[in-house]
Design a protein around this motif. Structure first.
Motif, short mmCIF file in Angstrom:
data_model
loop_
_atom_site.label_atom_id
_atom_site.label_comp_id
_atom_site.label_asym_id
_atom_site.label_seq_id
_atom_site.Cartn_x
_atom_site.Cartn_y
_atom_site.Cartn_z
N THR A 85 72.87 27.48 48.69
CA THR A 85 72.04 27.05 49.82
C THR A 85 72.88 26.60 51.00
O THR A 85 72.59 26.97 52.14
N ASN A 86 73.92 25.81 50.75
CA ASN A 86 74.76 25.33 51.86
C ASN A 86 75.50 26.47 52.55
O ASN A 86 75.66 26.46 53.78
N LYS B 273 72.90 28.18 54.72
CA LYS B 273 72.56 27.32 55.86
C LYS B 273 73.65 27.39 56.93
O LYS B 273 73.36 27.50 58.12
N ASN C 267 73.53 30.38 59.01
CA ASN C 267 72.44 30.37 59.98
C ASN C 267 72.60 29.31 61.06
O ASN C 267 71.69 29.05 61.83
N ASP D 194 73.12 25.99 60.67
CA ASP D 194 72.72 24.62 60.32
C ASP D 194 73.95 23.77 60.05
O ASP D 194 74.96 24.27 59.55
N LYS D 195 73.86 22.49 60.34
CA LYS D 195 74.95 21.57 60.09
C LYS D 195 74.89 21.09 58.64
O LYS D 195 73.83 20.71 58.15
N ILE D 196 76.04 21.09 57.96
CA ILE D 196 76.13 20.66 56.57
C ILE D 196 77.00 19.39 56.53
O ILE D 196 78.14 19.40 56.98
N ASP E 29 81.18 16.10 58.29
CA ASP E 29 80.70 17.45 58.61
C ASP E 29 81.56 18.47 57.86
O ASP E 29 82.77 18.53 58.03
N THR F 140 80.43 21.80 57.70
CA THR F 140 79.83 23.08 58.10
C THR F 140 80.86 24.19 58.15
O THR F 140 80.63 25.29 57.63
N LYS G 31 80.86 27.71 56.18
CA LYS G 31 80.85 28.95 56.97
C LYS G 31 82.01 29.84 56.53
O LYS G 31 81.87 31.06 56.39
N GLN H 128 68.27 36.44 55.93
CA GLN H 128 68.73 35.20 56.57
C GLN H 128 69.96 34.61 55.90
O GLN H 128 70.03 33.43 55.61
#
Length: 191
Positions: free
Chosen positions: A37-38, A41, A44, A46-48, A64, A66, A70, A113
């Motif tokens: 999921t992360n 996200k 897309n 989204d900030k993780i 953070d 993210t 990524k 997505q």
């Protein structure tokens, strides 16, 4: 897998970064376990974050991560895009809200997505769809060019059939939608 992807210093190369074999395998293992999921996200935008607690000061801060997630997604994308694809039927099970379910119409172009997990087992896909209100199983009969088997890298693969990861870049056209036995089957073809 690309030459050298089982270990060693050689990696999977793109224009922006070279991922080592170890980085690719680490990313695949994270994706096929609990970090799916992360990674999606982060792909897309989204900030993780996670909460880090400092024992000495007894304070916590948000960290953070993210970019890290990524990067995992980028490594997997490169791995998937270097594969030869898969030419037989694949299934993907998800659950969706009412609005999303009603949007599935023949002729519509969709994407998943982010990186998406598919299987060669309709039963496994149906089981994955049984996690929410509206059960959906996508069926891609002609396979996909940007898809790669990940069974030997999975840390949590308990599927009947084989697990494949499909590129976030894939787009599909809905060919047909039908409901049977409480599941909405969405037949798609890669475009």
């Amino acid at each position: 897998m690309a030459k050298g992807a089982r270990g060693g210093k050689r990696g999977v190369k793109t224009a922006s970064k070279v991922f080592s074999s170890d980085e690719v395998i680490d990313a695949l293992q994270r994706f096929t376990s609990n970090q799916y999921t992360n990674i999606r996200k982060a792909q897309n935008g989204d900030k993780i974050t996670y909460r880090k607690f400092d024992i000495k000061s007894k304070t916590s801060t948000n960290v953070d991560v993210t970019d890290k997630y990524k990067s995992y997604g980028d490594a997997i994308e490169q791995f998937v895009n270097q594969g030869g694809g898969y030419k037989n039927t694949l299934y993907r099970g998800i659950s969706v809200d009412d609005t999303t379910l009603s949007s599935f119409k023949a002729g519509q172009t969709i994407n998943q997505q982010g990186l998406s997990s598919w299987t060669t087992s309709e039963k496994t896909a149906a089981n994955f769809s049984d996690r929410g209100k509206n059960k959906v199983v996508f069926i891609e009969k002609s396979g996909s060019k940007r898809t790669r088997n990940v069974d030997k890298y999975s840390t949590a693969n308990k599927m009947d059939g084989n697990e494949y990861i499909q590129s976030a870049k894939n787009k599909q056209k809905i060919q047909q939608v039908e409901k049977k036995n409480g599941i909405t089957y969405v037949y798609v073809k890669e475009i």
